[in-house]
Motif scaffolding. Structure first.
Motif, short mmCIF file in Angstrom:
data_model
loop_
_atom_site.label_atom_id
_atom_site.label_comp_id
_atom_site.label_asym_id
_atom_site.label_seq_id
_atom_site.Cartn_x
_atom_site.Cartn_y
_atom_site.Cartn_z
N UNK A 133 39.13 31.83 16.72
CA UNK A 133 38.05 32.18 15.31
C UNK A 133 39.90 33.02 14.31
N UNK A 134 40.66 33.14 14.38
CA UNK A 134 41.70 33.79 14.34
C UNK A 134 43.20 33.03 14.00
N UNK A 135 44.24 32.85 15.37
CA UNK A 135 45.40 32.98 15.26
C UNK A 135 45.39 31.33 15.45
N UNK A 136 44.66 30.29 16.53
CA UNK A 136 44.81 28.52 16.27
C UNK A 136 44.37 28.40 14.61
N UNK A 137 43.03 28.92 14.23
CA UNK A 137 42.78 27.95 12.92
C UNK A 137 43.98 28.25 12.11
N UNK A 138 44.42 29.05 11.97
CA UNK A 138 45.40 30.13 10.89
C UNK A 138 46.38 28.76 11.02
#
Length: 156
Positions: free
Chosen positions: A12-17
């Protein structure tokens, strides 16, 4: 076509960014790379990108829309040319999911400003500044990641 996968804890944060940053760079450079993101945990499965991550991406000119968190499986790892993990803990989890996989790497190993083995900070526990720091680290590492996935795909 090369296949690139980004992985963090809940997706929900790092990988989708990372996925959004990679997509834009891939489009801008006209590269033949397919990119996805996943989490090693299923606790966030189905949830959208974190609202703070979305705001940070929008401020930087990226499109955060359309994301739903997913948990990675062995087939995702095996079919990718490169699986890029946010933290050493994720590398360990991925290796347990797909024993013997040789395509798993640590994201900040491609960041010239970081020492090898440095985890990507987890901004989820902090404020907006942590999301900006994460974005900066992702952008710094992305050229090397895109080059590495193309090199691996060419050897296939």
């Amino acid at each position: 076509m090369a296949r690139l996968v980004f992985v963090c804890w809940g997706n929900i944060c790092r990988s989708p960014m990372a996925e959004r940053i990679a997509r834009r760079m891939i489009d801008e450079q006209g590269l033949d790379i397919e990119v996805e993101s996943f989490g090693v945990s299923e606790e966030e499965a189905g949830n959208p990108i974190d609202r703070r991550a979305a705001r940070t991406l929008i401020k930087a000119g990226y499109d955060p829309d359309g994301h739903r968190a997913r948990k990675i499986g062995a087939a995702h790892i095996k079919s990718a040319d490169l699986v890029v993990a946010a933290e050493p803990l994720h590398v360990d989890r991925l290796q347990r999911i797909a024993p013997g996989a040789s395509n798993i790497v640590l994201l900040n190993d491609f960041n010239p400003a970081m020492d090898p083995g440095t985890p990507l900070i987890d901004p989820w526990y902090g404020d907006e500044a942590g999301f900006q720091e994460t974005l900066d680290d992702l952008e710094a590492a992305m050229e090397g990641i895109l080059r590495a996935v193309q090199e691996r795909a060419a050897r296939r």
